[in-house]
Design an enzyme around this catalytic site. Structure first.
Site, PDB file in Angstrom:
ATOM      1  CG  HIS A 195      -2.138  -0.840   1.090  1.00  0.00           C
ATOM      2  ND1 HIS A 195      -2.127  -2.164   1.444  1.00  0.00           N
ATOM      3  CD2 HIS A 195      -3.378  -0.580   0.612  1.00  0.00           C
ATOM      4  CE1 HIS A 195      -3.322  -2.685   1.194  1.00  0.00           C
ATOM      5  NE2 HIS A 195      -4.100  -1.749   0.689  1.00  0.00           N
TER       6      HIS A 195
ATOM      7  CE  LYS B 278      -3.852  -0.575   4.781  1.00  0.00           C
ATOM      8  NZ  LYS B 278      -5.123   0.012   5.233  1.00  0.00           N
TER       9      LYS B 278
HETATM   10  P1  NAD Z   1      -7.746   9.864   4.095  1.00  0.00           P
HETATM   11  O1  NAD Z   1      -6.885  10.220   5.251  1.00  0.00           O
HETATM   12  O2  NAD Z   1      -7.385  10.372   2.746  1.00  0.00           O
HETATM   13  O3  NAD Z   1      -9.255  10.311   4.371  1.00  0.00           O
HETATM   14  C1  NAD Z   1      -9.865  10.279   5.634  1.00  0.00           C
HETATM   15  C2  NAD Z   1     -10.655  11.544   5.744  1.00  0.00           C
HETATM   16  O4  NAD Z   1     -11.445  11.500   6.927  1.00  0.00           O
HETATM   17  C3  NAD Z   1      -9.745  12.783   5.834  1.00  0.00           C
HETATM   18  O5  NAD Z   1     -10.141  13.726   4.847  1.00  0.00           O
HETATM   19  C4  NAD Z   1     -10.038  13.304   7.232  1.00  0.00           C
HETATM   20  O6  NAD Z   1      -9.952  14.713   7.293  1.00  0.00           O
HETATM   21  C5  NAD Z   1     -11.479  12.822   7.402  1.00  0.00           C
HETATM   22  N1  NAD Z   1     -11.938  12.916   8.793  1.00  0.00           N
HETATM   23  C6  NAD Z   1     -11.213  12.751   9.926  1.00  0.00           C
HETATM   24  N2  NAD Z   1     -11.993  13.021  10.997  1.00  0.00           N
HETATM   25  C7  NAD Z   1     -13.210  13.349  10.520  1.00  0.00           C
HETATM   26  C8  NAD Z   1     -14.429  13.739  11.133  1.00  0.00           C
HETATM   27  N3  NAD Z   1     -14.549  13.844  12.459  1.00  0.00           N
HETATM   28  N4  NAD Z   1     -15.491  14.010  10.324  1.00  0.00           N
HETATM   29  C9  NAD Z   1     -15.387  13.926   8.999  1.00  0.00           C
HETATM   30  N5  NAD Z   1     -14.260  13.582   8.355  1.00  0.00           N
HETATM   31  C10 NAD Z   1     -13.186  13.292   9.118  1.00  0.00           C
HETATM   32  O7  NAD Z   1      -7.833   8.269   4.088  1.00  0.00           O
HETATM   33  P2  NAD Z   1      -8.385   7.304   2.939  1.00  0.00           P
HETATM   34  O8  NAD Z   1      -7.258   6.788   2.142  1.00  0.00           O
HETATM   35  O9  NAD Z   1      -9.543   7.958   2.239  1.00  0.00           O
HETATM   36  O10 NAD Z   1      -8.890   6.074   3.833  1.00  0.00           O
HETATM   37  C11 NAD Z   1      -9.867   6.270   4.852  1.00  0.00           C
HETATM   38  C12 NAD Z   1     -10.141   4.931   5.531  1.00  0.00           C
HETATM   39  O11 NAD Z   1     -10.714   4.030   4.579  1.00  0.00           O
HETATM   40  C13 NAD Z   1      -8.886   4.220   6.082  1.00  0.00           C
HETATM   41  O12 NAD Z   1      -9.248   3.537   7.260  1.00  0.00           O
HETATM   42  C14 NAD Z   1      -8.549   3.232   4.991  1.00  0.00           C
HETATM   43  O13 NAD Z   1      -7.806   2.132   5.459  1.00  0.00           O
HETATM   44  C15 NAD Z   1      -9.933   2.828   4.561  1.00  0.00           C
HETATM   45  N6  NAD Z   1     -10.051   2.255   3.214  1.00  0.00           N
HETATM   46  C16 NAD Z   1     -10.881   1.204   3.106  1.00  0.00           C
HETATM   47  C17 NAD Z   1     -11.128   0.646   1.873  1.00  0.00           C
HETATM   48  C18 NAD Z   1     -12.121  -0.462   1.786  1.00  0.00           C
HETATM   49  O14 NAD Z   1     -12.414  -0.932   0.667  1.00  0.00           O
HETATM   50  N7  NAD Z   1     -12.712  -0.895   2.905  1.00  0.00           N
HETATM   51  C19 NAD Z   1     -10.491   1.163   0.737  1.00  0.00           C
HETATM   52  C20 NAD Z   1      -9.633   2.259   0.884  1.00  0.00           C
HETATM   53  C21 NAD Z   1      -9.422   2.814   2.136  1.00  0.00           C
END
Ligand code: NAD
Length: 271
Positions: A158, A162
């Site tokens: 990744h 991450k």
């Molecule tokens: P990222 O850091 O780019 O995005 C997370 C967002 O959440 C950020 O913009 C952050 O500001 C926001 N956030 C934090 N606190 C918040 C709040 N109180 N209210 C609203 N927004 C808030 O991360 P990402 O790459 O988009 O990944 C996010 C999560 O999704 C991670 O846990 C990642 O592992 C997971 N993920 C899961 C899958 C899946 O298929 N299940 C795929 C990709 C990523």
């Protein structure tokens, strides 16, 4: 005419949030009801369409989660565990369905999610990619057919941002093969190797993690036998595939009774 499903996206300005805005705006069966960011986000007040370089869509990024939730039928969360759990509590209080994309929950947090699923429909998946979920099924079948004579190793890669390892998907692949072999993953997993570790212990499932660059997500399950090796691999080339899968889950979840569902349920891959 069937009504479009009103979707709220939590974590809207994040990497996945943006992909979800894009996929929601492209899907005529869905309506973007709200896009929620944290209260200190530079994106607050910005139109969600404009945020991703598309035409203005009339939905401004907000930090007001209760109001956003009131306008939607399903919340799609891709944030971080503590935020997801706070949103989950809001969903329980208001009877809204939630698609949880966030990964990295500990055992107690997972129990909290399972308890909430007695009240509302929840879909939780370590990986919403349709291809990855097919790989989960294929890995399970391969483990059943190849049996314990093959050593199993799971490798994942990744991007450098991450924060959890191994990835939730790698663990889900581990659970799938362990389940197929009738063994417990926790007592058979090997998460790291260093130094004079001795010969490989039969029946263990090894994990290796690669972190760096902008790798979106790569997973391989290796079945290593005498004189041959089977590999089941998946490589994500954009976040769009997770977003499309999560929104498919949202559409499916909207008509389900309370319960804790996985992408396997959404795709009918159980059994
Ligand atoms: P990222 O850091 O780019 O995005 C997370 C967002 O959440 C950020 O913009 C952050 O500001 C926001 N956030 C934090 N606190 C918040 C709040 N109180 N209210 C609203 N927004 C808030 O991360 P990402 O790459 O988009 O990944 C996010 C999560 O999704 C991670 O846990 C990642 O592992 C997971 N993920 C899961 C899958 C899946 O298929 N299940 C795929 C990709 C990523």
């Amino acid at each position: 005419m069937t009504q479009s499903l009103a979707v709220a996206i939590l974590g809207a300005s994040g990497r996945m949030g943006r992909a979800l805005i894009e996929a929601t705006l492209r899907n005529s069966a869905l309506r973007l009801a709200a896009a929620i960011a944290r209260d200190d986000s530079a994106a607050l007040g910005v139109d969600a369409g404009a945020l991703i370089g598309r035409p203005v869509c009339g939905i401004a990024i907000t930090a007001d989660r209760p109001a956003a939730l009131a306008s939607a039928a399903v919340l799609v969360d891709f944030t971080q565990p503590a935020v997801a759990l706070a949103a989950l509590a809001d969903c329980v209080a208001t009877g809204k369905a939630i698609v949880i994309g966030t990964t990295g929950f500990n055992a107690a947090q997972k129990e909290e999610i399972a308890a909430a699923a007695r009240v509302i429909p929840i879909c939780m998946a370590a990986n919403y990619s349709i291809g990855v979920n097919v790989c989960l099924k294929l890995s399970e079948i391969a483990a059943q057919l190849l049996g314990s004579n093959y050593d199993i190793e799971i490798i994942e890669a990744h991007h450098r941002h991450k924060v959890d390892a191994p990835s939730g998907t790698a663990l889900a692949l581990g659970e799938a093969v362990a389940g197929a072999l009738g063994i417990d993953l926790r007592s058979n997993a090997v998460y790291s190797r260093e130094g004079q570790i001795g010969a490989r212990v039969a029946g263990t499932i090894g994990f290796a993690t690669v972190r760096g660059g902008d790798v979106i997500g790569e997973h391989s399950v290796l079945f290593l036998g005498d004189g041959e090796r089977v590999e089941i691999s998946h490589k994500a080339s954009s976040r769009g595939n997770f977003a499309v899968g999560a929104l498919r889950a949202a559409q499916w979840l909207a008509s389900q009774p309370p319960g804790l569902y996985s992408m396997r349920d959404v795709l009918g891959l159980n059994g």
